[in-house]
Enzyme design. Structure first.
Site, PDB file in Angstrom:
ATOM      1  N   GLU A  16       0.836  -1.185   0.000  1.00  0.00           N
ATOM      2  CA  GLU A  16       0.000   0.000   0.000  1.00  0.00           C
ATOM      3  C   GLU A  16       0.873   1.237   0.000  1.00  0.00           C
ATOM      4  O   GLU A  16       1.955   1.245   0.567  1.00  0.00           O
ATOM      5  CB  GLU A  16      -0.893  -0.010   1.234  1.00  0.00           C
ATOM      6  CG  GLU A  16      -2.022  -0.988   1.077  1.00  0.00           C
ATOM      7  CD  GLU A  16      -2.547  -1.485   2.409  1.00  0.00           C
ATOM      8  OE1 GLU A  16      -2.044  -1.043   3.456  1.00  0.00           O
ATOM      9  OE2 GLU A  16      -3.463  -2.308   2.383  1.00  0.00           O
ATOM     10  N   CYS A  37       3.789   8.549   0.972  1.00  0.00           N
ATOM     11  CA  CYS A  37       4.293   7.689   2.035  1.00  0.00           C
ATOM     12  C   CYS A  37       4.596   6.330   1.418  1.00  0.00           C
ATOM     13  O   CYS A  37       3.699   5.646   0.931  1.00  0.00           O
ATOM     14  CB  CYS A  37       3.211   7.592   3.107  1.00  0.00           C
ATOM     15  SG  CYS A  37       3.633   6.475   4.428  1.00  0.00           S
ATOM     16  N   CYS A  80       6.745  -6.173   8.500  1.00  0.00           N
ATOM     17  CA  CYS A  80       7.855  -5.663   9.314  1.00  0.00           C
ATOM     18  C   CYS A  80       8.230  -6.732  10.318  1.00  0.00           C
ATOM     19  O   CYS A  80       7.361  -7.375  10.891  1.00  0.00           O
ATOM     20  CB  CYS A  80       7.406  -4.391  10.042  1.00  0.00           C
ATOM     21  SG  CYS A  80       8.741  -3.582  10.950  1.00  0.00           S
ATOM     22  N   CYS A 135       6.274  -3.584  17.184  1.00  0.00           N
ATOM     23  CA  CYS A 135       5.800  -2.490  18.034  1.00  0.00           C
ATOM     24  C   CYS A 135       4.327  -2.769  18.342  1.00  0.00           C
ATOM     25  O   CYS A 135       3.550  -3.069  17.429  1.00  0.00           O
ATOM     26  CB  CYS A 135       5.964  -1.156  17.314  1.00  0.00           C
ATOM     27  SG  CYS A 135       7.671  -0.857  16.810  1.00  0.00           S
ATOM     28  N   CYS A 195       1.300  -1.000  16.525  1.00  0.00           N
ATOM     29  CA  CYS A 195       1.359  -0.865  15.057  1.00  0.00           C
ATOM     30  C   CYS A 195       0.758  -2.082  14.370  1.00  0.00           C
ATOM     31  O   CYS A 195       1.117  -3.216  14.656  1.00  0.00           O
ATOM     32  CB  CYS A 195       2.817  -0.687  14.625  1.00  0.00           C
ATOM     33  SG  CYS A 195       3.030  -0.674  12.845  1.00  0.00           S
ATOM     34  N   CYS A 209      -0.974   6.381   9.442  1.00  0.00           N
ATOM     35  CA  CYS A 209       0.221   5.664   9.882  1.00  0.00           C
ATOM     36  C   CYS A 209      -0.130   4.434  10.685  1.00  0.00           C
ATOM     37  O   CYS A 209      -0.990   4.473  11.536  1.00  0.00           O
ATOM     38  CB  CYS A 209       1.062   6.533  10.804  1.00  0.00           C
ATOM     39  SG  CYS A 209       1.421   8.101  10.145  1.00  0.00           S
TER      40      CYS A 209
END
Ligand code: SAH
Ligand code: SF4
Length: 403
Positions: free
Chosen positions: A118, A131, A138, A142, A145, A378
């Site tokens: 994305e 972005c 990932c 975290c 997230c 985000c």
């Protein structure tokens, strides 16, 4: 360093494999590719410049357009290479003009099905920010997230990173001769570009894919092509300390740090990488960031989590910690996602926090959430591929059903 499956095409400085796209290639990649096609050394520099202009300045999608390149060479290029971009699986336009695309990258080798990533575009009156992602998923986890919950992870190649910019410019009609879309605001005017800024704040930890990110920044900032200013390219990291200095030295980009907590015990939970590189070491690396100055400040991101990290005492500690570092502070309202244990701080709490930061001399600290209605903000970027596919199918069916 996290173990990410190596991408066979990632580290090639040799000729690009037959069948692949030249879009995203560096000058060295193009030179090696032309050499492998049998071009004599004396011609290579000139041909690379020509290809560069067509691919990155003009945004050409066909070799036939490259009229200053002789027919025989064009024929060889057509036979062995493409100017392919990622396929646009879907586009969503938010009520505030934010756009989110789901791109499917061309496969990098016979085993690869093509990464789906994305990419978010945020228009403002005087700038347009893209972005981009550096990895699929990932490896870091975290806790606040969404991306960190995704299982599948691989590094994006240099070309896949650059292709996000090229594809977004295509979608925004931003290459010479193209027409911008009319279904949402795109900044325009004297000297204003549709995409003026890049932030590596999509999926992935850019400093775990260092070489490809550095090389991609090299291609994006080349003055004869895509021509983005390095001062408008920001790499956001959760704090991979050993790679921070090299980023400044080798990529010359701006730096953003996902800080989110002022004490190691809390940051260990929110950003587990902190156990390896604690706050003191992280801030030391920031103090020494090559090129840092009051004109080139480091951005510190701080996500506002209700009852977790949002007290006035923490705001004061934040200001104390950053003393002496040329810094900007971005307070990010937490964007909730299905299944998360966190909530966004109340507005009054954010205001109180931001007042303390503001009174210490940091301007405009709260980042307005953008594109919330399309889950583009985000940390909400997780391949929602299935959902998007279903939506895309639905849209297609609706179109087909229309009279
Ligand atoms: N991996 C890099 C870059 C991608 S994340 C990094 O962590 O910096 C981009 C930014 O979004 C980071 O500051 C990250 O902490 C923040 N973020 C992640 N999830 C979020 C969420 N749910 N709400 C608000 N911000 C979030
Ligand atoms: Fe990865 Fe950044 Fe999300 Fe942490 S915040 S899991 S480093 S993408």
């Amino acid at each position: 360093m996290a173990s990410v499956p190596e991408n066979p095409a990632a580290d090639q400085s040799a000729a690009l494999p037959f069948g692949s796209s030249l879009v995203g290639a560096s000058r060295t990649d193009l030179a090696e590719t032309l050499r492998s096609l049998g071009l004599p050394d004396r011609e290579i520099r000139m041909r690379v410049s020509q290809l560069w202009h067509w691919i990155y300045f003009q945004g050409s999608t066909s070799f036939d357009a490259m009229l200053n390149i002789g027919k025989p060479l064009r024929a060889r290029l057509v036979k062995h290479y493409t100017l392919g971009r990622p396929e646009v699986v879907s586009q969503q336009v938010s009520s505030d003009g934010t756009r989110k695309w789901l791109f499917r990258m061309p496969p990098v080798d016979a085993r690869d099905k093509g990464a789906e990533i994305e990419c978010v575009y945020i228009p403002e009156s005087d700038r347009g920010t893209l972005c981009v992602s550096s990895q699929v998923g990932c490896t870091l986890t975290c806790t606040f997230c969404h991306t960190g919950t995704q299982k599948l992870v691989r590094n994006l190649t240099q070309r896949e990173i650059v292709q996000q910019l090229v594809a977004a410019r295509d979608q925004l009609g931003d290459f010479p001769g193209q027409t911008p879309p009319t279904d949402g605001p795109i900044p325009s005017g004297e000297g204003v570009r549709a995409i003026s800024n890049i932030v590596f704040m999509g999926m992935g930890e850019p400093l775990y894919n260092f070489d490809n990110v550095r090389n991609a920044i090299g291609v994006m900032s080349d003055g004869e092509g895509l021509s983005l200013s390095k001062r408008r390219i920001t790499v956001s990291t959760s704090g991979v300390v050993p790679q921070i200095g090299p980023l400044g030295d080798e990529a010359g980009s701006m730096l953003a740090i996902s800080l989110h907590a002022v004490r190691d015990d809390l940051r260990n939970t929110l950003v587990p990488l902190n156990k390896k590189y604690p706050i003191r070491e992280l801030l030391e690396a920031c103090r020494n960031y090559p090129g840092v100055s009051n004109a080139r400040r480091i951005t510190f991101e701080y996500v506002m989590l209700k009852g977790v990290n949002d007290s006035p005492a923490e705001a004061r500690e934040l200001v104390r910690l950053l003393k002496g570092i040329p810094a900007k502070i971005n307070l990010i309202p937490f964007n909730p996602w299905p299944g998360t244990q966190y909530e966004c701080s109340d507005w009054e709490t954010i205001e109180k926090f931001s007042d303390i930061v503001f009174n210490a001399g940091y301007a405009s600290p709260v980042r307005t959430p953008r594109g919330r209605d399309i889950l583009a903000a985000c940390g909400q970027l997780k391949s929602e591929t299935e959902k998007l596919r279903a939506r895309a199918r639905l849209a297609l069916e609706e179109n087909e059903a229309a009279p």
